[in-house]
Write a protein that holds these residues in place. Sequence first.
Motif, mmCIF file in Angstrom:
data_model
loop_
_atom_site.group_PDB
_atom_site.id
_atom_site.type_symbol
_atom_site.label_atom_id
_atom_site.label_comp_id
_atom_site.label_asym_id
_atom_site.label_seq_id
_atom_site.Cartn_x
_atom_site.Cartn_y
_atom_site.Cartn_z
ATOM 1 N N MET A 65 2.213 7.145 6.963
ATOM 2 C CA MET A 65 2.474 5.737 6.663
ATOM 3 C C MET A 65 3.960 5.403 6.773
ATOM 4 S SD MET A 65 0.165 3.393 5.978
ATOM 5 C CE MET A 65 0.573 2.305 4.608
ATOM 6 N N ALA A 100 0.829 -1.205 0.000
ATOM 7 C CA ALA A 100 0.000 0.000 0.000
ATOM 8 C C ALA A 100 0.862 1.252 0.000
ATOM 9 C CB ALA A 100 -0.930 0.000 1.211
ATOM 10 N N TYR A 101 1.892 1.268 0.848
ATOM 11 C CA TYR A 101 2.782 2.432 0.910
ATOM 12 C C TYR A 101 3.513 2.634 -0.415
ATOM 13 C CZ TYR A 101 6.632 5.513 2.090
ATOM 14 O OH TYR A 101 7.532 6.549 2.091
ATOM 15 N N PHE A 160 -4.698 5.419 6.591
ATOM 16 C CA PHE A 160 -4.863 4.237 5.742
ATOM 17 C C PHE A 160 -5.634 3.140 6.447
ATOM 18 C CE2 PHE A 160 -3.335 -0.036 4.687
ATOM 19 C CZ PHE A 160 -3.739 -0.123 3.358
ATOM 20 N N MET A 165 1.071 4.181 -2.853
ATOM 21 C CA MET A 165 0.869 5.581 -2.488
ATOM 22 C C MET A 165 2.041 6.436 -2.969
ATOM 23 S SD MET A 165 -0.618 4.973 1.393
ATOM 24 C CE MET A 165 -0.482 6.683 1.901
ATOM 25 N N ALA A 178 -6.548 2.437 0.081
ATOM 26 C CA ALA A 178 -7.261 1.564 1.026
ATOM 27 C C ALA A 178 -8.479 0.918 0.377
ATOM 28 C CB ALA A 178 -7.685 2.352 2.260
ATOM 29 N N TRP A 184 -9.267 1.650 5.445
ATOM 30 C CA TRP A 184 -9.372 0.233 5.080
ATOM 31 C C TRP A 184 -10.476 -0.454 5.894
ATOM 32 C CZ3 TRP A 184 -6.125 -3.027 1.876
ATOM 33 C CH2 TRP A 184 -6.442 -4.394 1.980
ATOM 34 N N ALA A 226 -4.083 7.822 0.815
ATOM 35 C CA ALA A 226 -4.360 6.810 1.839
ATOM 36 C C ALA A 226 -5.729 6.162 1.649
ATOM 37 C CB ALA A 226 -4.265 7.430 3.232
#
Length: 369
Positions: free
Chosen positions: A293, A43-44, A233, A47, A81, A237, A77
Motif C-alpha cells: 500500500m 485505509a493506509y 487492499f 492499517m 477493506a 475491497w 489489508a
Amino acid sequence: MNTKYFGKFDSLKNQKVQIMDETGKIINEKLMPKINKETVIKAYKIMSLSRAQDHFQDKVQKQGRLLSYLTSTGQEACEVAYGLQIKKGKDWFSGAYRNNAAWLASGVPMRNIMLYWIGNEFGSHMPEGIQTLPINIPIATQYSHATGIAFAEKYAGRDGVCLTTTGDGGSSEGEFYEAMNFAQLHEVPAVFMVENNKYAISTPRSKATKAINFAVKGISTGTRNIIVDGNDFFASWAVVEEAMELARKGHGPSLIEFDTYRLGAHSSSDDPKVYRDEKYHQEQIKKDPLIRMKNYLVDKGWWDAKKQKALDEENNKIIRAEFKWVEENANTKLEDIFKYTYAEMTDALNEQMQEEKDFQKYLSEKGGN
C-alpha cells in the motif's frame, strides 16, 4: 469456485482475484474499485495504526500489563477493506479474536480493544451505532451469530448486512457449515469470510484440509464463493463490496477466502519459530500488505517519507495516550463479571457472585488480597 453472481469476476473462474501485485503496482485496472484518494489514504493510516498498536500491545503484554493478545499483523489489508465498508448503524460485524485492524476500521475505539485485553469486559460495550459483537474466543461460533443476525435483518425487512470472519482453522468446525447451510437455505444477508493466514495455531494449512482452497468449502452448502489475495487492499475491497451489494439486494450469502499470512505469533504465549519454516516466513514478509500500500501511495505521489514520519509519531502518541487512559480506568467491578451474561442475572449467577463477595471479604479480614 461458484461465480454465479460474482459478475465482475466471472472471467477469473478458479483463479485468485488480484488487482495489485506484490510491489504495489496495479495489474488489473478493469477490476479496480471506485475508491477516492481520501479513502485510500485513510485505509493506509488505519492499517499503519493497527500494526503499531499490535507491536505496542505485544510489548506491554510481555511486561505483564495485558493478560493476553492476538495480533492481526500481516492481515491488515483485507480487514481494513471490509471494516471500512460496514455502515454505521446499519451493518453488523461478528468477528473472532484476531481482528484488530477490522475493529479500528469499523469504528471500535482503541481503548475498548485495550480494555478487553487488559481483562475488563466493558471493552465490549460499543458506542452508539457501532454494531460490532464482543470478541469471540470459541472457534467459528461467530458464524452462527452472524447467520442469526442476518436472518433477523431479513425478517424485519431491513437492509443491513452481517459480516463475519474466521481463520482457516475455523473452517474445520461444524458451525462453519451449519451456519452457512442455514444462511443459504434462507438466503439471509450474510458475508462469510475466511482469513487464511496459513496456520491454525501451529497446524499448517496442509495438515488441516485436503481441499484445494477454503473458498470451495462453500460449494457443499450451495454458497457462492471466491478466493482473493488478502494482502491486496483493492482486490479485497472489490470482492467484499460486491458480496455486500448482492446480500443487500436479497441474493443471499457469500463465502470469501482471503489468502493472507500471519506475520506474528498465534498469540502472546506462542513461539512460531518452533513450527514455522524460516525461509517461507521470509518470503511472506516480502508480501507485507503495508509495504504494498505504501508503494502504491508513493507511486501516485500521495505519500512520502515526511508524511510517514509524521504518521508514525502521531500513531505512537495515540496508542500511548489510549493505553495510559486504560491503565488508569480499567478497574473491573466484581459485579461486571456476572451481570452481563444474560439480560437478567439468574439465581445461579447471583449465588456465585455472593460466594465471591464473601470470599473477598474473608481475604480482606485475614489481611490477604
